[in-house]
Write an enzyme that holds these catalytic residues in place. Structure first.
Site, PDB file in Angstrom:
ATOM      1  N   TYR A 180       0.852  -1.199   0.000  1.00 42.49           N
ATOM      2  CA  TYR A 180       0.000   0.000   0.000  1.00 42.49           C
ATOM      3  C   TYR A 180       0.892   1.255   0.000  1.00 42.49           C
ATOM      4  CZ  TYR A 180      -3.144   3.667   1.386  1.00 42.49           C
ATOM      5  OH  TYR A 180      -3.825   4.843   1.427  1.00 42.49           O
ATOM      6  N   PHE A 297      14.714  19.774  -0.874  1.00 38.45           N
ATOM      7  CA  PHE A 297      13.385  19.250  -1.164  1.00 38.45           C
ATOM      8  C   PHE A 297      13.216  17.818  -0.657  1.00 38.45           C
ATOM      9  CE2 PHE A 297      10.869  16.852  -4.391  1.00 38.45           C
ATOM     10  CZ  PHE A 297       9.624  17.398  -4.113  1.00 38.45           C
TER      11      PHE A 297
END
Lengths: 471, 383
Positions: A180, A297
């Site tokens: 998942y 980032f």
């Protein structure tokens, strides 16, 4: 600012300092230039701010080459997420929407207004044509990457929506849980890595070791799932795998019961141990980034994640309310993760030690946590060694020359101290002399000073024992 | 499991010290995974840890006696020698010197003379020790012998290791291949040092004191993994022997090299001790971290040193806290096993948790100890 926050920062001045420092000293590596931006791009940035709290700032500071591609990539994924999350959309409508999303983003003017009114990011999809317009302006290579990930993720999400088992019982095994996380975060890692490498801002070797970017996504997603347990459970979502929680409670909801406080912490410790296994890969990954803005980032969310593990680990509050790292901590972490890998590693080590200090031998995951922490420390030692093999051979021997130098240094020190002391003494005398010449009465000053410091017997009796008089 | 596990036979293997702690694990490991191998165990006494079978024979032998050793080797003519025999860490210096240095020289001579192909020496991770921190050290670190080496045991091990590695492809015996395995913090079934030491502290009620901050990482290695590494090394040397006289590339070469072997999971020193106590059944109250008494590292060493002098003055032997022990529990000592992974294909086959479970159970049984309801280790009558 709330009064509780003011109170908090009054007793945590170092965190307040971090906030001030970040606001005063942080210089973005790059800044976007709104004047040269098209209308649709401005709209995209508006929706970026609108939908993302944590990512908007770092995305806007990205290298100009990747600024728009990553902003568009983010909004595409956010669009998918908004469709997947909305329980008011019928499955028959939702499934094709997800599976064909990669084609929708190519159709000029495409948007979607089928989201329920309660869906917080509804507006993004209603005005999605701005994202499509910017997507169509991207370089073909970047378009290809974004399209590919949108397809894989859309299919993965559709499979989960279709899976009735998943919807009723949540995630079963640890493997399912990781799968998942792969669909919702691992794929993002893949897409971003391909964008970084394509733009030559990261080492191409990162693509040869896909387990590294997979770990980047897994770590972030797993930590979110651990932290958000209360919120998710209130919304009837369960992402913790049954394989883990069934060892501790019979029903997932029981984790939040006050009487299960200790057991619930044991369960979350095991979840933390599983998540921590990704950390060495994440640090390895970050070593492959060449551009400062890309490093920032990628590194900021990782640093936030490791701090969040520390916050959740053996913290019973996470089962009662939403826990979050403080703004001060966040600013500190942002400062430390926008420099270089070594500074970031020091941060990781600091949090690893904190986790280790909280570790409790009575916890069933005690040894697993200890091993995970040890592995991270060992990895950091391997990339930034504090010991070298040469240092350990033989002790330094002082030869004649070195000894003479050492002697000289010693006498140099003495001379310096004498010279400084002499100069000070001279200046003092000189000033006294000037004052005296100008008429200063040192004799009076001296005797009054003597009186205050050593009062004579007579006066002191009256001053210190006023009661005696009355008796 | 690794490819070496599938080799049915390693030929005829001599294991010195085969009744000892590591040695008997080696015997069992070979019997299980390389069943066609012929094993000859050499030890001073061969009554304990005796797993004799059709293919496993036991010989009383003293490796310091060159002549009788030579006769035995003439008779056995082994393909492989795995040399694990060594006195205990605290043995008298003369014994360490004689067995570790001279004994090893004797074995090298005898093995090379009868055409042995592969010689694997059990060295020790402590050969690179200089007394201070060792963080993530690898095989680039030099072997420390002589006055810089604080432990005489490690000194003799280091000298012997260098002798073994020099014997590799020597002029007189170019077909004789050697290598050395350096285990760190060996524990497991049959352990007389690590687990009994830690359980002894529990028995004496010393589980509440912690020396140092517990930020120091330590390697503890399950004995079965060490046995496994020895056999990977033996298998690799045999493969190299099969392609003689060519020499493999430097990056792939196994012969003439030393390898650190650990569980590849360094843990904080006191965490390991607590995990052992927990595996022995210590109660939650005994493991409560709030009740731990932390002694500063320097202070602990000072106390340890003082205790040694007091005990020496009273002629009472060694105290339970010595300078050495205090130092040991407050420094970093962990290693990088990248070389063994790359060249031997090593990866631990038993993890730390399982290793602790096995080790604790076997030591409790052997000593006749068990956890009482009051949280103390009781002594049962030994049979």
């Amino acid at each position: 600012m709330k009064s509780s926050e003011i109170l908090y920062y009054a007793v945590h001045p170092q965190e307040l300092r971090a906030i001030v420092q970040w606001m005063v000293w942080h210089n973005p590596v790059h800044e976007r230039n709104p004047e040269k931006e098209s209308e649709t791009l401005k709209q995209c940035f508006y929706y970026l701010d609108f939908t993302s709290r944590s990512f908007a700032a770092v995305i806007k500071e990205l290298n100009p080459e990747l600024l728009v591609p990553i902003c568009v990539f983010y909004l595409v994924l956010r669009g998918l997420d908004t469709i997947e999350d909305d329980m008011s959309i019928q499955l028959s409508e939702k499934e094709p929407l997800l599976r064909n999303f990669d084609q929708s983003i190519e159709k000029e003017g495409w948007n979607y207004d089928g989201n329920g009114s309660r869906e917080k990011d509804r507006e993004l999809l209603v005005h999605f044509e701005c994202v499509v317009a910017e997507f169509r302006n991207l370089k073909p290579v970047y378009r290809e990457i974004i399209k590919d990930i949108a397809k894989k993720m859309g299919d993965g999400m559709a499979d989960y929506c279709n899976n009735a088992e998943h919807n009723i019982h949540g995630v079963n095994s640890i493997k399912d849980y990781q799968l998942y996380c792969h669909y919702v975060a691992g794929l993002v890692g893949e897409g971003l890595t391909r964008l970084f490498v394509e733009s030559k801002l990261a080492n191409p070797a990162l693509l040869e070791r896909p387990e590294l970017h997979e770990s980047m996504g897994q770590f972030l997603q797993q930590i979110n799932i651990i932290r958000d347990i209360k919120e998710d459970l209130d919304d009837k979502r369960r992402f913790w795998p049954k394989e883990v929680w069934s060892k501790y409670v019979d029903k997932f909801e029981d984790l939040c019961k006050p009487e299960n406080k200790e057991i619930a912490m044991h369960c979350s410790s095991e979840m933390c141990a599983i998540a921590l296994e990704n950390v060495t890969d994440c640090l390895f990954y970050l070593a492959g980034i060449k551009d400062q803005s890309v490093f920032n980032f990628a590194a900021i969310p990782q640093a936030m994640a490791v701090a969040t593990v520390e916050l959740c680990f053996r913290n019973p509050d996470m089962f009662q309310r939403n826990v979050k790292i403080t703004k001060g901590q966040a600013c500190q972490l942002m400062m430390e993760s926008t420099q270089n890998l070594q500074v970031l590693c020091d941060t990781f080590k600091r949090y690893v030690r904190k986790i280790h200090k909280k570790n409790d031998p009575r916890d069933p995951s005690f040894l697993k946590i200890s091993i995970a922490c040890g592995k991270i420390e060992q990895f950091i030692e391997s990339i930034f060694p504090t010991q070298k093999p040469k240092e350990i051979t033989g002790k330094p021997v002082l030869d004649e020359k070195a000894k003479a130098e050492k002697d000289e240094a010693y006498w140099d020190g003495i001379y310096m101290a004498a010279a400084a002391g002499g100069a000070l003494l001279f200046v003092t005398f000189f000033m006294f002399f000037i004052a005296w010449m100008a008429g200063a009465r040192f004799d009076l000053a001296f005797s009054s000073m003597k009186d205050t410091l050593f009062p004579s017997g007579k006066g002191s009796g009256q001053l210190t024992n006023p009661e005696h008089k009355e008796l | 499991m690794q490819s070496a596990e599938r080799i049915k036979s390693l030929g005829h293997v001599v294991i010195t010290g085969g009744c000892g702690f590591l040695g008997h694990h080696l015997v069992q490991h070979i019997q299980q995974y390389h069943p066609k191998t012929q094993i000859s165990v050499l030890d001073l006494r061969t009554l304990h840890n005796n797993f004799s079978s059709e293919s496993t024979k036991y010989f009383d032998a003293d490796i310091t006696d060159l002549n009788s050793l030579r006769d035995l080797f003439e008779e056995l003519k082994p393909d492989v020698v795995i040399h694990t025999a060594s006195p205990h860490l605290d043995a008298p210096r003369a014994v360490l010197q004689k067995v570790n240095i001279e004994g090893t020289e004797n074995l090298l001579k005898c093995a090379a003379e009868v055409g042995t192909k592969a010689f694997v020496y059990t060295s020790s991770a402590s050969v690179v020790m200089e007394g201070g921190d060792l963080k993530n050290v690898d095989e680039r670190w030099p072997v420390i012998t002589g006055k810089d080496q604080p432990e005489f045991y490690a000194h003799t091990k280091g000298i012997a290791e260098q002798t073994v590695l020099r014997a590799n492809r020597s002029k007189e015996h170019p077909q004789f291949l050697t290598c050395a395995i350096r285990p760190a913090g060996i524990f497991g079934e049959g352990d007389v040092q690590v687990i009994p030491g830690i359980l002894g502290a529990l028995k004496r009620g010393q589980y509440k004191a912690q020396l140092g901050s517990n930020d120091n990482l330590f390697d503890f290695t399950y004995v079965g993994n060490i046995a496994y590494a020895h056999l990977l090394a033996a298998g690799a040397l045999l493969s190299t022997h099969a392609i003689l006289p060519s020499i493999p590339l430097d990056m792939e070469r196994v012969d003439g090299e030393a390898y650190f072997i650990t569980n590849d999971t360094p843990v904080y020193f006191w965490d390991f001790a607590r995990a052992v106590w927990k595996a022995a059944g210590a109660s939650d109250a005994m493991l409560d971290p709030k009740k731990v008494w932390v002694l500063h590292a320097d202070f602990a060493m000072f106390i340890g040193n003082a205790m040694e002098w007091v005990y020496w003055g009273l002629r009472k032997g060694a105290p339970s806290l010595t300078w050495q022990k205090a130092k040991f529990s407050t420094i970093n000592r962990y290693h990088n096993v990248g070389k063994a992974k790359k060249r031997l294909g090593y990866d631990p086959i038993v993890d730390l948790e399982e290793g602790i479970k096995r080790g604790v159970q076997s030591v409790l049984e052997r000593e006749g100890w068990k956890m009482g309801p009051g949280g103390v280790v009781e002594v049962k009558k030994k049979q």
